[in-house]
Design an enzyme around this catalytic site. Sequence first.
Site, mmCIF file in Angstrom:
data_model
loop_
_atom_site.group_PDB
_atom_site.id
_atom_site.type_symbol
_atom_site.label_atom_id
_atom_site.label_comp_id
_atom_site.label_asym_id
_atom_site.label_seq_id
_atom_site.Cartn_x
_atom_site.Cartn_y
_atom_site.Cartn_z
ATOM 1 N N ASN A 36 0.871 -1.182 0.000
ATOM 2 C CA ASN A 36 0.000 0.000 0.000
ATOM 3 C C ASN A 36 0.906 1.230 0.000
ATOM 4 O O ASN A 36 1.495 1.564 1.020
ATOM 5 C CB ASN A 36 -0.884 -0.041 1.259
ATOM 6 C CG ASN A 36 -1.710 1.216 1.427
ATOM 7 O OD1 ASN A 36 -1.808 2.032 0.510
ATOM 8 N ND2 ASN A 36 -2.303 1.389 2.606
ATOM 9 N N LYS A 93 0.155 4.297 -0.300
ATOM 10 C CA LYS A 93 -0.463 5.496 0.275
ATOM 11 C C LYS A 93 -0.238 6.697 -0.660
ATOM 12 O O LYS A 93 -0.224 6.515 -1.870
ATOM 13 C CB LYS A 93 0.052 5.723 1.697
ATOM 14 C CG LYS A 93 -0.100 4.437 2.541
ATOM 15 C CD LYS A 93 0.116 4.619 3.994
ATOM 16 C CE LYS A 93 -0.080 3.260 4.696
ATOM 17 N NZ LYS A 93 0.060 3.342 6.141
ATOM 18 N N HIS A 145 -9.375 1.099 4.857
ATOM 19 C CA HIS A 145 -8.089 1.327 5.540
ATOM 20 C C HIS A 145 -8.300 2.280 6.721
ATOM 21 O O HIS A 145 -9.097 3.223 6.635
ATOM 22 C CB HIS A 145 -7.066 1.905 4.556
ATOM 23 C CG HIS A 145 -5.691 1.905 5.143
ATOM 24 N ND1 HIS A 145 -5.260 2.887 5.992
ATOM 25 C CD2 HIS A 145 -4.676 1.000 5.042
ATOM 26 C CE1 HIS A 145 -4.022 2.595 6.391
ATOM 27 N NE2 HIS A 145 -3.651 1.460 5.824
ATOM 28 N N GLU A 186 -6.687 4.704 7.780
ATOM 29 C CA GLU A 186 -6.496 6.130 7.499
ATOM 30 C C GLU A 186 -7.740 6.721 6.839
ATOM 31 O O GLU A 186 -8.090 7.878 7.065
ATOM 32 C CB GLU A 186 -5.244 6.325 6.625
ATOM 33 C CG GLU A 186 -3.984 6.111 7.455
ATOM 34 C CD GLU A 186 -2.791 5.557 6.695
ATOM 35 O OE1 GLU A 186 -2.756 5.642 5.456
ATOM 36 O OE2 GLU A 186 -1.882 5.018 7.370
ATOM 37 N N GLU A 238 -5.434 -4.914 10.570
ATOM 38 C CA GLU A 238 -4.389 -3.915 10.799
ATOM 39 C C GLU A 238 -4.689 -3.157 12.088
ATOM 40 O O GLU A 238 -5.465 -2.192 12.073
ATOM 41 C CB GLU A 238 -4.340 -2.926 9.634
ATOM 42 C CG GLU A 238 -4.035 -3.567 8.301
ATOM 43 C CD GLU A 238 -3.487 -2.551 7.304
ATOM 44 O OE1 GLU A 238 -2.396 -2.779 6.800
ATOM 45 O OE2 GLU A 238 -4.146 -1.522 7.076
ATOM 46 N N GLY A 278 2.508 2.266 10.774
ATOM 47 C CA GLY A 278 3.442 3.379 10.582
ATOM 48 C C GLY A 278 4.131 3.808 11.862
ATOM 49 O O GLY A 278 4.783 4.849 11.905
ATOM 50 N N SER A 315 3.522 -2.158 10.336
ATOM 51 C CA SER A 315 4.972 -2.210 10.562
ATOM 52 C C SER A 315 5.594 -3.561 10.233
ATOM 53 O O SER A 315 6.503 -4.014 10.931
ATOM 54 C CB SER A 315 5.301 -1.777 12.003
ATOM 55 O OG SER A 315 4.841 -0.461 12.237
HETATM 56 P P1 PGA Z 1 2.941 0.245 7.639
HETATM 57 O O1 PGA Z 1 1.473 0.458 7.009
HETATM 58 O O2 PGA Z 1 3.463 -1.055 7.062
HETATM 59 O O3 PGA Z 1 3.729 1.439 7.172
HETATM 60 O O4 PGA Z 1 2.783 0.183 9.120
HETATM 61 C C1 PGA Z 1 0.599 -0.615 6.841
HETATM 62 C C2 PGA Z 1 -0.691 -0.124 6.229
HETATM 63 O O5 PGA Z 1 -1.129 0.990 6.569
HETATM 64 O O6 PGA Z 1 -1.324 -0.814 5.406
#
Ligand code: PGA
Length: 250
Positions: A9, A11, A94, A96, A166, A172, A212
């Site tokens: 992803n 983003k 997601h 976010e 997640e 992140g 992560s």
């Molecule tokens: P990250 O993000 O691997 O940077 O923690 C995962 C995601 O948001 O799908």
Amino acid sequence: MRKKIVAGNWKMNCDISETYELLDALSEYELAEDVQVMVAPPFTSLQAANQALIDTDILVVAQNMHQAESGAYTGEISAAMLKSAGVDTVIIGHSERRAYFGESNGILAEKVNAALKANMQIIFCFGEELDDRQRGEHFDRVSSQLSQGLFHLEESAWENIILAYEPVWAIGTGETASPEQVQEMHKFIRRTIGERYTAKIADSISILYGGSVKPENAGEIFGKPDVDGGLIGGASLKAESFAAIINAFS
Ligand code: PGA
């Protein structure tokens, strides 16, 4: 056998030239053949990614879509538009999108319906926040996200669903859920689906972990029996770390 999947992803990263660079760098690596690899660039790079990956099995995925078929929704993108750009898979829900763009379980259920109506495959994301876990309410939170977002679906729709657990506190942040915490939740998710639907659906659904994931921890997480792969944010932006994660299944 459930499908092993690793999806990147990206983003809001990678313009068109950076998309070509990253995918060109990825093409230098030998990737495990039994893993379905996916990349989710921003909308403006979808076509470039499709072009770059034309001779590969890597799927190009959208990060979001609108629930309406068309109309006065300035700035939004429909399922039909994604399909016309050669994209048949979309990430929905997601954290976010839930946190920064007000996407409620109700809106996400509408997006799921719109994507399925357009014959798209969905990566449906969900996961608890830190305070849910601290209060011991993480299973309740996950089960209500699943039931409100997906449990209105008919059995046949599940062929087109991939799940991505997640936990928001691990995205992140560098903080990864332990392989045991991931397995415990994935087992719970599979059981919850089995109770609502059938054991066959529960056994065949791919459940990815996201939060992560790095080359250093991917192998141990992917080695857990109910983990079928990962949704990778930061580490998918470098070909070397993304390839190492794809190749981390034992
Ligand atoms: P990250 O993000 O691997 O940077 O923690 C995962 C995601 O948001 O799908």
